[in-house]
Design a protein around this motif. Structure first.
Motif, short mmCIF file in Angstrom:
data_model
loop_
_atom_site.label_atom_id
_atom_site.label_comp_id
_atom_site.label_asym_id
_atom_site.label_seq_id
_atom_site.Cartn_x
_atom_site.Cartn_y
_atom_site.Cartn_z
N SER A 27 0.79 -1.22 0.00
CA SER A 27 0.00 0.00 0.00
C SER A 27 0.83 1.28 0.00
O SER A 27 0.29 2.34 -0.23
N VAL A 28 2.10 1.19 0.29
CA VAL A 28 2.93 2.39 0.34
C VAL A 28 3.24 2.84 -1.08
O VAL A 28 4.06 2.25 -1.77
N ASP A 33 10.94 11.05 -1.67
CA ASP A 33 11.39 12.43 -1.84
C ASP A 33 10.24 13.41 -1.68
O ASP A 33 10.37 14.45 -1.02
N ASP A 34 9.09 13.06 -2.28
CA ASP A 34 7.91 13.92 -2.15
C ASP A 34 7.46 14.01 -0.70
O ASP A 34 7.09 15.09 -0.21
N LYS A 35 7.49 12.88 -0.02
CA LYS A 35 7.05 12.85 1.38
C LYS A 35 7.93 13.75 2.25
O LYS A 35 7.42 14.50 3.10
N LYS A 36 9.21 13.68 2.03
CA LYS A 36 10.14 14.51 2.79
C LYS A 36 9.85 15.99 2.58
O LYS A 36 9.82 16.79 3.54
N THR A 58 2.47 7.43 7.76
CA THR A 58 1.42 6.99 6.84
C THR A 58 1.78 7.35 5.41
O THR A 58 2.73 8.11 5.16
N ASP A 59 1.02 6.80 4.49
CA ASP A 59 1.28 6.98 3.06
C ASP A 59 0.78 8.35 2.61
O ASP A 59 -0.40 8.66 2.73
N CYS A 60 1.66 9.18 2.06
CA CYS A 60 1.27 10.55 1.72
C CYS A 60 0.28 10.62 0.55
O CYS A 60 -0.36 11.65 0.35
N CYS A 61 0.15 9.55 -0.21
CA CYS A 61 -0.85 9.55 -1.28
C CYS A 61 -2.27 9.55 -0.72
O CYS A 61 -3.23 9.75 -1.47
N TYR A 62 -2.40 9.31 0.60
CA TYR A 62 -3.71 9.32 1.24
C TYR A 62 -3.88 10.51 2.17
O TYR A 62 -4.89 10.61 2.87
N TRP A 63 -2.92 11.43 2.16
CA TRP A 63 -3.05 12.63 2.97
C TRP A 63 -4.06 13.58 2.35
O TRP A 63 -4.27 13.57 1.12
N CYS A 64 -4.63 14.43 3.17
CA CYS A 64 -5.62 15.39 2.65
C CYS A 64 -4.95 16.39 1.72
O CYS A 64 -3.75 16.67 1.83
N CYS A 65 -5.75 16.91 0.80
CA CYS A 65 -5.35 18.02 -0.07
C CYS A 65 -4.34 17.62 -1.15
O CYS A 65 -3.82 18.49 -1.85
N LEU A 66 -4.05 16.33 -1.29
CA LEU A 66 -3.04 15.88 -2.24
C LEU A 66 -3.63 14.90 -3.24
O LEU A 66 -4.63 14.24 -2.99
N CYS A 68 -1.97 11.89 -5.99
CA CYS A 68 -0.84 11.20 -6.58
C CYS A 68 -1.20 10.72 -7.98
O CYS A 68 -2.34 10.34 -8.25
N ASP A 69 -0.22 10.72 -8.86
CA ASP A 69 -0.42 10.12 -10.17
C ASP A 69 -0.61 8.61 -10.02
O ASP A 69 0.11 7.96 -9.26
N ARG A 70 -1.55 8.05 -10.75
CA ARG A 70 -1.88 6.63 -10.59
C ARG A 70 -0.75 5.70 -11.02
O ARG A 70 -0.64 4.58 -10.53
N LYS A 71 0.09 6.17 -11.92
CA LYS A 71 1.17 5.32 -12.43
C LYS A 71 2.50 5.59 -11.71
O LYS A 71 3.16 4.67 -11.25
N THR A 72 2.86 6.87 -11.63
CA THR A 72 4.17 7.19 -11.04
C THR A 72 4.10 7.35 -9.53
O THR A 72 5.13 7.29 -8.86
N HIS A 73 2.90 7.60 -9.01
CA HIS A 73 2.68 7.84 -7.58
C HIS A 73 3.40 9.09 -7.07
O HIS A 73 3.60 9.24 -5.87
N ARG A 74 3.75 9.99 -7.99
CA ARG A 74 4.31 11.27 -7.58
C ARG A 74 3.18 12.26 -7.32
O ARG A 74 2.10 12.17 -7.89
N ILE A 75 3.44 13.23 -6.46
CA ILE A 75 2.43 14.22 -6.12
C ILE A 75 2.21 15.15 -7.32
O ILE A 75 3.14 15.80 -7.80
N ILE A 76 0.95 15.20 -7.81
CA ILE A 76 0.65 16.05 -8.96
C ILE A 76 -0.31 17.19 -8.61
O ILE A 76 -0.50 18.10 -9.42
N ALA A 77 -0.90 17.16 -7.42
CA ALA A 77 -1.81 18.24 -7.04
C ALA A 77 -1.75 18.49 -5.54
O ALA A 77 -1.75 17.56 -4.74
N LEU A 78 -1.68 19.77 -5.20
CA LEU A 78 -1.78 20.22 -3.81
C LEU A 78 -2.82 21.33 -3.80
O LEU A 78 -2.60 22.41 -4.35
N THR A 79 -3.98 21.04 -3.23
CA THR A 79 -5.10 21.99 -3.26
C THR A 79 -5.62 22.26 -1.86
O THR A 79 -6.17 21.38 -1.21
N ILE A 80 -5.44 23.48 -1.41
CA ILE A 80 -5.96 23.93 -0.13
C ILE A 80 -6.85 25.14 -0.42
O ILE A 80 -6.36 26.24 -0.69
#
Length: 336
Positions: A27-28, A33-36, A58-66, A68-80
């Protein structure tokens, strides 16, 4: 009988035990690098309660306001986008999320300071929305390096200085909102060179001066709002039978021109020219605007009879009053 039951129970327990041991690994998704970087951003914002879910365990792909790309799992959106307890300047670390496509940091009245240069590193950025904060300083020229930008909204801040002409180099920009700041100087001539047709341009509630650029004559905007500035002269470049603009708001400026000489395209649905120095009469062509739902020419120097037809008589007298000698329905009848 008991032995027959024990075997499947033991097998089931072993299966679920193994599954739970493997599940964290499966699940991770979050990139380390993004998490840091995200944890650094949280710290820079003084650990706001709004980001409680940003837990290093915890896994940052499940954090609020974020997102992740479904394939690369890199952060693609930060919306507050909700009012929160964020304080201080925009963290420079935001520039260290290289896959970011959408950065939306809005409605945080305690976010102050300038737009950090590190934003220029976000080459994949398509949406940059920093409106309704308390940002100061000038609009940085380096924003023109974000060539994938489609939407740039810096409205409702305390930005000062002039508008950089280089913003017109953004080849994919379809919305530019710089309204409700403290911007001064002229509208750049280069703003007639935006590539995207139907651009929404909102520059209202500033202290812009000078004339509306003639280069706008070569540009087809979808909507343009230049209201509540100190613009002068003749806005003829915005009008013409071949234009496809739907919304024009030039109200509360110092514009001075003969309205009878402008040609208005049938695409127009909203026209606001109140509180200027407009002379002449209303062109008969306005009666051909079947979709005109908003119209205001009050507080000008217009004369003559209001043309009959179209939607012009559907607006009340507040759309026409306080002119030099405008008459006819919905105002008083014209004197013979």
């Amino acid at each position: 009988m008991e032995n027959k039951l024990v075997t499947p129970i033991i097998f089931t327990l072993l299966f679920f035990s193994s599954w739970f041991q493997l599940q964290p690994c499966l699940s991770v998704l979050c990139n380390n690098d993004d998490k840091k970087v995200l944890l650094q951003i949280k710290k820079a914002f003084n650990d706001p309660y709004y980001l409680t879910s940003w837990d290093q365990h915890t896994d940052c792909c499940y954090w609020c306001c974020l997102k992740c790309d479904r394939k690369t799992h890199r952060i693609i959106a930060l919306t507050i986008n909700s009012p929160g307890s964020f304080t201080g300047p925009i963290p420079a670390q935001l520039g260290d999320l290289p896959y970011l496509e959408n950065l939306s940091l809005r409605k945080q009245v305690n976010i102050t300071g300038p737009i950090p240069p590190s934003i220029a590193k976000l080459k994949n950025l398509k949406f940059l929305r920093l409106d309704s904060n308390s940002l100061t300083g000038s609009i940085p020229d380096f924003l023109s390096q974000l060539t994938n930008l489609m939407d740039l909204d810096l409205s409702f801040n305390n930005l000062t200085g002039t508008i950089p002409a280089s913003l017109s180099k953004l080849p994919n920009l379809s919305y530019l909102g710089l309204d409700r700041n403290k911007l001064t100087g002229p509208i750049p001539d280069s703003f007639g060179e935006f590539k995207v047709e139907g651009l929404f341009l909102v520059l209202s509630h500033n202290q812009l001066s000078g004339k509306i650029p003639d280069s706008f004559g070569e540009k087809d905007f979808g909507s343009i709002d230049l209201s509540r500035n100190k613009l002068e002269g003749d806005p003829h470049a915005l009008f013409g039978l071949s234009k496809t603009v739907e919304h024009i708001d030039l109200s509360r400026n110092l514009l001075e021109f003969d309205m009878s000489k402008i040609e208005i395209s049938k695409s127009l649905t909203s026209l606001d020219l109140n509180h200027n120095k407009i002379t002449g009469s209303l062109p008969v062509g306005i009666t051909a605007l079947d979709n005109l739902y908003s119209f205001n020419v009050s507080y000008n120097r217009l004369c003559g009879k209001i043309p009959v037809g179209g939607n012009l008589q559907k607006f009340d007298n507040t759309s026409y009053f306080h002119n030099r000698c405008l008459c006819g329905a919905p105002l008083q009848s014209c004197k013979l």
